[in-house]
Write a protein that holds these residues in place. Sequence first.
Motif: not given
Length: 448
Positions: A392-418
Amino acid sequence: MTDTEIVIIGAGLAGLGAAAAARDAGRRAVVLEASGRVGGRAWTTGPPQFGGQWFDMGAIWFHDAEHNPLTGIAQAAGDTLLCSDALRQELTFVGDRPATPVELAEYAAAWPRFEAKADALLADRGDVPLAEVARHLPDDPWAATVEAWEGPVICAADADQFSALDWRRNALGGSNLVPDGGIGAFVARRLTGGLDIRLRTPARTVRWGGPGGRVTVETDAGTLTAGACIVTVSTGVLGSGALCFDPALPAVVTDAVHDLPMGLAIKVVLGATGPDRLGLASHTSVDRRVGQSGDVLMPVQCWPFGRDYVQGWIGGSPAWELARLGQAACVDFAVSYLRRLFGGRVDRLFGGGASLVTQWDQDPWIRGAYCYATPGHADARHTLAAPVSGGHLMFAGEACHVGFAGTVAGAWISGQRAARTAIAALGDVAPVATRAALSGTGRFSGPA
Ligand SMILES: Cc1cc2nc3c(=O)[nH]c(=O)nc-3n(C[C@H](O)[C@H](O)[C@H](O)COP(=O)(O)OP(=O)(O)OC[C@H]3O[C@@H](n4cnc5c(N)ncnc54)[C@H](O)[C@@H]3O)c2cc1C
């Protein structure tokens, strides 16, 4: 403000990715954005001092374009993607002269050697600061240069403060493509369709763990209650306390935020005042061999896409220090740096000309460029991305992806997963919206 199913905090790539996933699942979502625009660190402007031509203040490239989900979105929409790698010429200095062919061959060989040494150290010790790698290559004249690129320049962090394991996990291959017209403009044009985005509406307090996992978000414009909340603000914002959580976040989450501090990268743009182009072709990338670990490397993209400016990039602690000293100091630094490579013609060319310095450290809703993992804490990205309160509480963003960390792609994918996790947490409540009802342009609202 009325109740919704999912409230998303932040309209950067992660927030938009989450909202798009909710939309596609037929779920109702509201995106709260503190600033007056979407895109966050993907922001295209048209600086008047450079004739209003598009300029990306933050992200520029779709890295690893072959595996980057945004590439397909741009292609499907018919957008032009500029192949930055094919256009690029390269010039490397050793001292004040261009590197010889033999030196360039040594430089090319230094990269795989550096990576192999990093892998060997990681296999042996689990994790080390990136600076350890160059320390284990004492006879390699290019190791400090590779370190400067991979640490301060690319990851916006000093090599002695930054996890080599995180660096290896997020090493990007493939091509780098630039959406024509800018990445921020692409985001605003292509990634907001059918979304309910409330601009100039900062979230102030997130009250989570209510009955059934309900979350209440307080803003200056009122309170919004939802079945789930996805927080996509940077770790700089999370660490600042500007967004309050009640009850306080679990220690594992606050520890993860602490272990993922923000780095800083500054772009310094200098406009040419005359016809001199320093003898460089359009789109020439200039770098130099740095003497030792910690020496500042400022790669410069000269005349990108045939434009009449050069763009230097400074990262890590020198960037924080220059940011503290102010814009004039950043411009002085860039001019002196170029003078050491090209001589006095630099002063004639750029003296009194237009300039621009990005200031991501000054944006209270961002507070840096992107985050890095401190040595021993590469797994903090997984920790921060893990569900809280049963999803019910999720965090997402460039910090939350491994593989595309620090990028727009990583942020986008992590948001979709969350969003997918949050939707699962909502349970079997029937979706309240249909895709048809939500197609078309995004709905932007918020105080003027
Ligand atoms: C100089 C620079 C160059 C870069 N170059 C590249 C590149 O070439 N390629 C690449 O892939 N990536 C690049 N990046 C990184 C990329 O821009 C980021 O990783 C990505 O945009 C981060 O997206 P995000 O959604 O995680 O966060 P953000 O973009 O920070 O989005 C978070 C949003 O939350 C908002 N917000 C903050 N607090 C609140 C609040 N309390 N309430 C409501 N809203 C709030 C913010 O205003 C922001 O819009 C670069 C970044 C910088 C700074």
